[in-house]
Scaffold this motif. Structure first.
Motif, PDB file in Angstrom:
ATOM      1  N   ALA A   1       0.864  -1.183   0.000  1.00 35.60           N
ATOM      2  CA  ALA A   1       0.000   0.000   0.000  1.00 35.60           C
ATOM      3  C   ALA A   1       0.899   1.231   0.000  1.00 35.60           C
ATOM      4  O   ALA A   1       1.835   1.325   0.805  1.00 35.60           O
ATOM      5  CB  ALA A   1      -0.897   0.005   1.231  1.00 35.60           C
TER       6      ALA A   1
ATOM      7  N   THR B   1      -6.863   0.486  -6.771  1.00 34.72           N
ATOM      8  CA  THR B   1      -7.549   1.139  -5.652  1.00 34.72           C
ATOM      9  C   THR B   1      -9.018   0.774  -5.826  1.00 34.72           C
ATOM     10  O   THR B   1      -9.629   1.149  -6.805  1.00 34.72           O
ATOM     11  CB  THR B   1      -7.381   2.667  -5.662  1.00 34.72           C
TER      12      THR B   1
ATOM     13  N   ALA C   1      -9.992   0.990  -0.285  1.00 41.43           N
ATOM     14  CA  ALA C   1      -8.936   1.996  -0.176  1.00 41.43           C
ATOM     15  C   ALA C   1      -9.503   3.335   0.304  1.00 41.43           C
ATOM     16  O   ALA C   1      -8.787   4.139   0.894  1.00 41.43           O
ATOM     17  CB  ALA C   1      -8.250   2.187  -1.526  1.00 41.43           C
TER      18      ALA C   1
END
Length: 189
Positions: A98, A140, A144
């Motif tokens: 991430a 994403t 997210a």
């Protein structure tokens, strides 16, 4: 001086389907190299307005439990198969990184520039994976953007996920997608 190998690398990078990413995964030294490369982005003010969170091994499943719990909260009638899809979001590739934005108010540097610096980091991360012989996909999805998921993954309230970069070894060849014609994208004054 033109570097033909570097140009070929840039011309051949593509985003595979996440389900086509398999083991072996990058090892710690390779990941460290990729992250060092991903850190070499434009960064007005040298703020480093982003950071990396690595999900590998069982951490992918623990993160999946956070995602599944939030999904079940919002979709209490979802069947077990649908919940399992959410639970395995970060377990589809051997490694997921991430890229987390820490952009915030600053006297001279707009938040937008800080966020773009993090996005540039995602781009270099997928290129670095390709240069190391791996494949990577930047995704994403809904989780997210969900503050409960972000909190469950240990992010601060002001942090945002720019993208999850899924990486591994390509399990099968990928067809290239059609690319836009430059004439449709470029205007010369």
């Amino acid at each position: 001086m033109i570097d033909p190998a570097a140009l070929e690398l840039l011309k051949t990078r593509k985003s595979p389907k996440v389900f086509d990413l398999a083991f072996p995964a990058p090892n710690t030294a390779e990941l460290d190299s990729m992250l060092a490369i991903a850190s070499r982005v434009p960064d007005h003010g040298k703020l480093t307005p982003w950071r990396f969170v690595i999900f590998e091994g069982e951490a992918r499943e623990r993160a999946g439990e956070v995602i599944a719990a939030v999904f079940r909260e919002d979709q209490p009638d979802a069947d077990a198969d649908r919940v399992d899809i959410e639970r395995t979001r970060l377990a589809r590739a051997p490694v997921v990184i991430a890229v987390v934005s820490k952009a915030g108010p600053h006297a001279k540097i707009p938040e937008w520039e800080q966020t773009l610096s993090g996005a540039a980091s995602c781009t270099l991360l997928v290129l670095a994976a390709h240069a190391h012989g791996y494949a990577a996909t930047w995704l994403t999805e809904w989780y997210a953007y969900d503050p409960r998921v972000r909190a469950g993954l240990g992010l601060a309230e002001n942090e945002r996920i720019i993208g999850f970069v899924h990486m591994g070894t390509l399990a099968r060849p990928q067809e290239d997608r059609p690319r836009p014609a430059l004439a449709d994208l470029v205007l010369r004054y």
